[in-house]
Design a protein around this motif. Structure first.
Motif, short mmCIF file in Angstrom:
data_model
loop_
_atom_site.label_atom_id
_atom_site.label_comp_id
_atom_site.label_asym_id
_atom_site.label_seq_id
_atom_site.Cartn_x
_atom_site.Cartn_y
_atom_site.Cartn_z
N ARG A 271 -124.34 -64.10 -26.66
CA ARG A 271 -125.12 -65.32 -26.68
C ARG A 271 -125.14 -65.90 -25.27
NH1 ARG A 271 -123.27 -69.44 -30.93
NH2 ARG A 271 -124.44 -68.01 -32.28
N PHE A 272 -126.34 -66.23 -24.80
CA PHE A 272 -126.50 -66.82 -23.47
C PHE A 272 -127.12 -68.21 -23.63
CE2 PHE A 272 -126.62 -62.23 -22.79
CZ PHE A 272 -125.71 -62.09 -21.75
N THR A 273 -126.53 -69.19 -22.97
CA THR A 273 -127.02 -70.57 -23.07
C THR A 273 -127.07 -71.21 -21.69
OG1 THR A 273 -124.76 -71.36 -23.48
CG2 THR A 273 -126.15 -70.92 -25.40
N ARG A 274 -128.04 -72.09 -21.51
CA ARG A 274 -128.13 -72.83 -20.27
C ARG A 274 -127.12 -73.99 -20.30
NH1 ARG A 274 -133.33 -76.20 -17.85
NH2 ARG A 274 -132.39 -76.66 -15.82
N SER A 275 -126.22 -74.02 -19.33
CA SER A 275 -125.18 -75.04 -19.33
C SER A 275 -124.50 -75.08 -17.97
CB SER A 275 -124.14 -74.73 -20.41
OG SER A 275 -123.06 -75.63 -20.34
N PRO A 276 -124.23 -76.28 -17.44
CA PRO A 276 -123.44 -76.38 -16.21
C PRO A 276 -121.97 -76.13 -16.51
CG PRO A 276 -123.94 -78.56 -17.02
CD PRO A 276 -124.67 -77.60 -17.92
N VAL A 277 -121.20 -75.85 -15.47
CA VAL A 277 -119.78 -75.58 -15.63
C VAL A 277 -119.06 -76.76 -16.29
CG1 VAL A 277 -117.63 -75.27 -14.35
CG2 VAL A 277 -119.63 -73.89 -13.79
N SER A 278 -119.50 -77.97 -15.99
CA SER A 278 -118.83 -79.16 -16.52
C SER A 278 -118.87 -79.24 -18.04
CB SER A 278 -119.45 -80.43 -15.91
OG SER A 278 -120.83 -80.51 -16.24
N GLU A 279 -119.84 -78.57 -18.67
CA GLU A 279 -119.98 -78.61 -20.12
C GLU A 279 -119.39 -77.37 -20.81
OE1 GLU A 279 -124.04 -79.31 -21.14
OE2 GLU A 279 -124.20 -81.12 -19.90
N LEU A 280 -118.70 -76.54 -20.04
CA LEU A 280 -118.14 -75.30 -20.59
C LEU A 280 -117.02 -75.61 -21.58
CD1 LEU A 280 -118.01 -72.17 -20.42
CD2 LEU A 280 -116.27 -72.47 -18.61
N THR A 281 -117.09 -75.01 -22.77
CA THR A 281 -116.05 -75.14 -23.78
C THR A 281 -115.81 -73.78 -24.41
OG1 THR A 281 -117.68 -75.71 -25.49
CG2 THR A 281 -116.60 -77.54 -24.34
N PRO A 282 -114.61 -73.54 -24.95
CA PRO A 282 -114.35 -72.27 -25.62
C PRO A 282 -115.26 -72.09 -26.83
CG PRO A 282 -112.30 -73.43 -25.18
CD PRO A 282 -113.41 -74.40 -24.91
N PRO A 283 -115.76 -70.91 -27.06
CA PRO A 283 -116.62 -70.68 -28.23
C PRO A 283 -115.83 -70.86 -29.52
CG PRO A 283 -116.09 -68.61 -27.15
CD PRO A 283 -115.60 -69.69 -26.25
#
Length: 366
Positions: A271-283
């Motif tokens: 799964r690929f999603t548009r997101s900045p590093v600041s919004e990164l969370t574990p799946p």
């Protein structure tokens, strides 16, 4: 029939390649300068091209003899059984190198071997031929090999979209192995670009052979058995498991990575999603696995001075949200890595990545 062949590795990846070859059941695996020597004939050479993820190319050794001068090289090159390995209807080109030998003129050596092939076999010589005969003359010992791969093995045939400073598939596979990936863990790449890490991990988990859909030079050699080679391509088809995740702030990269995954046959695994590093969370619904990142270094992309804030933000997110995950960060710049605030150890040796010596930094946030 060759008795040994040579696996070419990118500088810094020869030990990783040797470990992969042993795990894949190849025999006589030995580290040598520039790569890995393996025992085996044509079927093993075909198998190496088809299934090894960290090899750059596979060279089949077909002859070895002493040559002290060009006339001797000419005479002994004519005694090579070219008909057992080359086809008279397929063009050939020769590449020769000379080192610490009485024969020091590589161009002259190339011409002598080309003439021997043309006059004994009848195969045409062409500068753009897909079949390459490699002659290495070192300490007056001439070793003649055939490049059985053709195009570099990092070209799997699926990645038609590439972003800025793309990671080669062979490098991505090696780095994943160096991080302990065995196909069972989840993998997250928060700066995924064209999706190479994520797709390579998904292919490994799915048991898909890296060379399953591309062509190789050995298919145009005299000893090729198409039926035997086709039998090697049989692979299991496990049920897809969504365990591989990529994100990027560039929507074009996300679209391109998604298309690459679809062509590779692993769209249901990724799964690929548009997101900045600041919004990164574990799946959700996956155990802690591996976070692998190939961030900007300044030398390739971005102003180095502006990157300290990016590395700092990345380190803060990983420390707070990815405790227990293995972190792998690729960078040649220890100063930028230090800015993450993470405790990361340098993995040796350094890796040659597009002409730049980079380090894989590894750690587990507590």
């Amino acid at each position: 029939m060759p008795e040994t062949f040579f696996l070419v590795a990118a500088p810094g990846l020869d030990e990783t390649l040797a470990a992969e070859a042993r795990a894949a059941g190849f025999n006589g695996v030995t580290l040598v300068p520039g790569g890995v020597e393996v025992a085996g004939g044509w079927p093993e050479i075909w198998r190496a091209n088809l299934m090894l993820r960290t090899a750059t190319r596979v060279l089949a050794r077909v002859a070895e003899f002493r040559a002290m001068h060009l006339a001797q090289l000419d005479k002994r090159a004519r005694k090579v059984d070219w008909a057992s390995v080359l086809r008279p209807d397929v063009p050939v080109r020769v590449e020769a190198t000379c080192r610490k030998s009485k024969i020091y003129h590589a161009k002259a050596a190339t011409q002598r071997i080309e003439r021997a092939i043309a006059e004994t076999l009848g195969a045409p010589i062409a500068a753009d031929a897909a079949i390459v005969v490699k002659a290495r003359i070192e300490d007056d010992l001439c070793t003649i090999s055939l490049d059985s791969s053709g195009e570099s093995l990092h070209k799997r045939g699926h990645k038609t979209f590439t972003g800025k400073a793309p990671m080669r598939e062979t490098h991505a596979a090696a780095i994943l192995r160096m991080l302990g990936f065995d196909g069972t863990q989840a993998v997250v790449d928060p700066m995924c670009g064209s999706g190479t890490f994520v797709i390579e991990a998904a292919e490994m988990a799915a048991g898909l052979l890296p060379g399953r859909e591309r062509d190789f030079a050995f298919q145009k050699l005299a000893a090729f058995d198409a039926q035997a080679f086709d039998k090697m391509k049989t692979t299991p088809q496990p049920e897809a498991q969504l365990r591989f995740f990529g994100s990027d702030r560039d929507q074009g990269a996300i679209q391109g990575a998604t298309a690459n995954a679809r062509r590779a046959g692993v769209a249901d695994w990724c799964r690929f999603t548009r997101s900045p590093v600041s919004e990164l969370t574990p799946p959700d619904s996956v155990a802690p696995g591996i976070v692998v990142i190939n961030p900007p270094w300044g030398a390739r992309i971005g102003d180095r001075k502006m990157l300290f804030a990016l590395y700092g933000a990345l380190g803060q997110v990983l420390a707070q949200r990815f405790q227990g995950w293995t972190i792998g960060l690729v960078s040649p710049d220890a100063g930028l890595v230090k800015a993450t605030g993470l405790t990361l150890s340098a993995t040796e040796p350094a890796i040659d990545l597009g002409g730049t010596r980079v380090t894989l930094w590894r750690g587990v946030p507590g």
